[in-house]
Design an enzyme around this catalytic site. Structure first.
Site, mmCIF file in Angstrom:
data_model
loop_
_atom_site.group_PDB
_atom_site.id
_atom_site.type_symbol
_atom_site.label_atom_id
_atom_site.label_comp_id
_atom_site.label_asym_id
_atom_site.label_seq_id
_atom_site.Cartn_x
_atom_site.Cartn_y
_atom_site.Cartn_z
ATOM 1 N N ASP A 145 0.857 -1.184 0.000
ATOM 2 C CA ASP A 145 0.000 0.000 0.000
ATOM 3 C C ASP A 145 0.895 1.237 0.000
ATOM 4 O O ASP A 145 2.000 1.209 0.541
ATOM 5 C CB ASP A 145 -0.870 0.031 1.256
ATOM 6 C CG ASP A 145 -1.987 -0.994 1.247
ATOM 7 O OD1 ASP A 145 -1.996 -1.855 0.352
ATOM 8 O OD2 ASP A 145 -2.834 -0.941 2.150
ATOM 9 N N HIS B 236 5.691 -6.828 -0.063
ATOM 10 C CA HIS B 236 5.593 -8.126 -0.719
ATOM 11 C C HIS B 236 6.400 -8.165 -2.015
ATOM 12 O O HIS B 236 6.889 -7.144 -2.488
ATOM 13 C CB HIS B 236 4.122 -8.436 -1.004
ATOM 14 C CG HIS B 236 3.254 -8.443 0.214
ATOM 15 N ND1 HIS B 236 2.787 -9.602 0.794
ATOM 16 C CD2 HIS B 236 2.775 -7.418 0.984
ATOM 17 C CE1 HIS B 236 2.053 -9.293 1.865
ATOM 18 N NE2 HIS B 236 2.035 -7.977 1.998
ATOM 19 N N SER C 67 7.403 4.938 5.740
ATOM 20 C CA SER C 67 8.590 4.323 5.163
ATOM 21 C C SER C 67 8.465 4.278 3.641
ATOM 22 O O SER C 67 7.451 4.668 3.084
ATOM 23 C CB SER C 67 8.771 2.911 5.727
ATOM 24 O OG SER C 67 8.640 2.910 7.128
#
Length: 297
Positions: A113, A169, A256
Site C-alpha cells: 500500500d 511483498h 517508510s
C-alpha cells in the site's frame, strides 16, 4: 498540503498526515531543522520511540489513531482489543483476499500500500528524489557494479504513510537474494522532508536485495527506514523460490519507503501513473494492484 491522485475516483485528494504540524516544524522552521539534525534523525530517537510502541502502554493510542485516520479494520485479521501494543496493530496482517492479486504473469503488481511515483529511462547519476533534488543509484546501494545494470531503466518509489498497511511483498515470482544492510539516519520520508533534505534516501538507513524474477528481469528492491521506524524486518528466506504477492517483510511504526529498480526494457508502467508522475503527483495504490505490464519487444 499534499495532494495525491486517486486512481479509482480519478480525482485528487488531500493526504491526512500523521504528525503534520511536527513534521512541518521539524523540516521547515530554523529551530526545527536544528532539532532534526541534532535529535530526530538519530537512531536513538527512533529506537526509544519504537521501544515504547512495543509496550502494552502504547495500545491505548490505537483506537484514536483508527478513528482519526478512518482506517478500515474490517479487513484486519485481529480485532482492535486483541492488539497487545501499537506496533502489534501497526504491522497487522490482513484477512485472505483483502488485497486481490492477478495470476496473469504479464501483470506487475504494487508490492504494498502507499503512494507511487515512477521515473522511466533513468540516468544513474541523476535519479529524481523530488523535483529539483536527485541522487545516484551507486550512492543509494553502495555497489556500482549492480547499479550499472539499471541504466536507462525504470524506478518506482512507493511511499508508505503511518496510516497504511505496512507489510511489503514480492512484485513477481522468482528467487530473492540475501539482504544487504546500509547504516544511516532516520529522517522522515514525507514529501515535506524530501523537499528539505538533499539525497535523503541515501542518508537514511536502508536495505536492498535482488529478486531474480520470472517475468520482469532482476528487480532491485530497496527498503528505506524513517523517523520512528524501529526496524525493517525481513521475513523471507533468501535463495528460496517465492510467488508473486508473498510477504517479503514489514516496517515497524513510522512512514517508510520501498524503491524498485527495473532493467531497461522489462516493464511498461500504466499510463495514468506515468502521467501523474510527470506532473508531480503520487498515485494512491494498494498492495496487489496492477501498476504495469511485461514489456514485449
Amino acid at each position: 498540503m499534499i495532494k495525491v491522485y486517486n486512481r479509482i475516483t480519478k480525482d485528487y485528494e488531500e493526504e491526512k498526515v500523521a504528525g503534520k504540524k511536527f513534521i512541518e516544524w521539524t523540516y521547515e522552521s530554523p529551530l526545527g531543522k536544528n532539532f532534526a539534525e541534532l535529535i530526530a534523525k538519530r537512531k536513538l530517537f527512533s529506537k526509544i520511540y519504537g521501544k515504547f510502541c512495543d509496550t502494552k502502554f502504547s495500545a491505548k493510542n490505537i483506537s484514536n489513531f483508527i478513528e482519526n485516520f478512518n482506517i478500515d479494520m474490517s479487513i484486519a485479521e485481529k480485532n482492535i482489543s486483541d492488539f497487545k501494543s501499537f506496533n502489534d496493530f501497526f504491522v497487522r496482517n490482513l484477512v485472505p483476499n483483502a488485497r486481490p492479486i492477478s495470476n496473469d504473469n504479464n501483470v506487475l503488481i504494487s508490492p504494498g500500500d502507499g503512494r507511487i511515483t515512477v521515473y522511466e529511462n533513468i540516468d544513474l547519476n541523476n535519479i529524481v528524489q523530488i523535483k529539483g533534488l536527485t541522487y545516484s543509484l551507486n550512492e543509494l546501494i553502495k555497489n556500482n557494479e549492480i547499479a550499472q545494470n539499471y541504466n536507462g531503466g525504470t524506478c518506482i518509489i512507493l511511499r508508505l504513510c503511518p496510516t497504511d498497511y505496512h507489510r511489503f511483498h514480492f512484485a513477481d515470482s522468482g528467487i530473492p537474494s540475501e539482504t544487504y544492510k546500509i547504516k544511516g539516519h532516520y529522517y522522515s520520508v514525507n514529501p515535506i522532508a524530501l523537499n528539505s533534505i538533499p539525497k535523503l534516501f541515501c542518508e537514511n538507513k536502508r536495505e536492498w536485495s535482488i529478486l531474480k524474477s520470472d517475468n520482469f528481469g532482476d528487480i532491485l528492491t530497496i527498503e528505506v527506514g524513517a523517523t520512528c521506524v524501529g526496524s525493517i524486518i525481513q521475513t523471507y528466506s533468501p535463495n528460496e523460490k517465492v510467488k508473486k504477492g508473498d510477504e517479503k517483510g514489514y516496517f515497524k511504526f513510522g512512514g517508510s519507503t520501498t524503491i524498485l529498480f527495473f532493467e531497461k526494457g522489462k516493464v511498461n508502467i500504466d499510463d495514468d501513473i506515468l502521467y501523474q508522475s510527470k506532473n508531480g503527483y503520487e498515485c494512491k495504490v494498494l498492495f496487489g494492484e496492477k501498476i504495469g505490464i511485461k514489456f514485449n519487444s
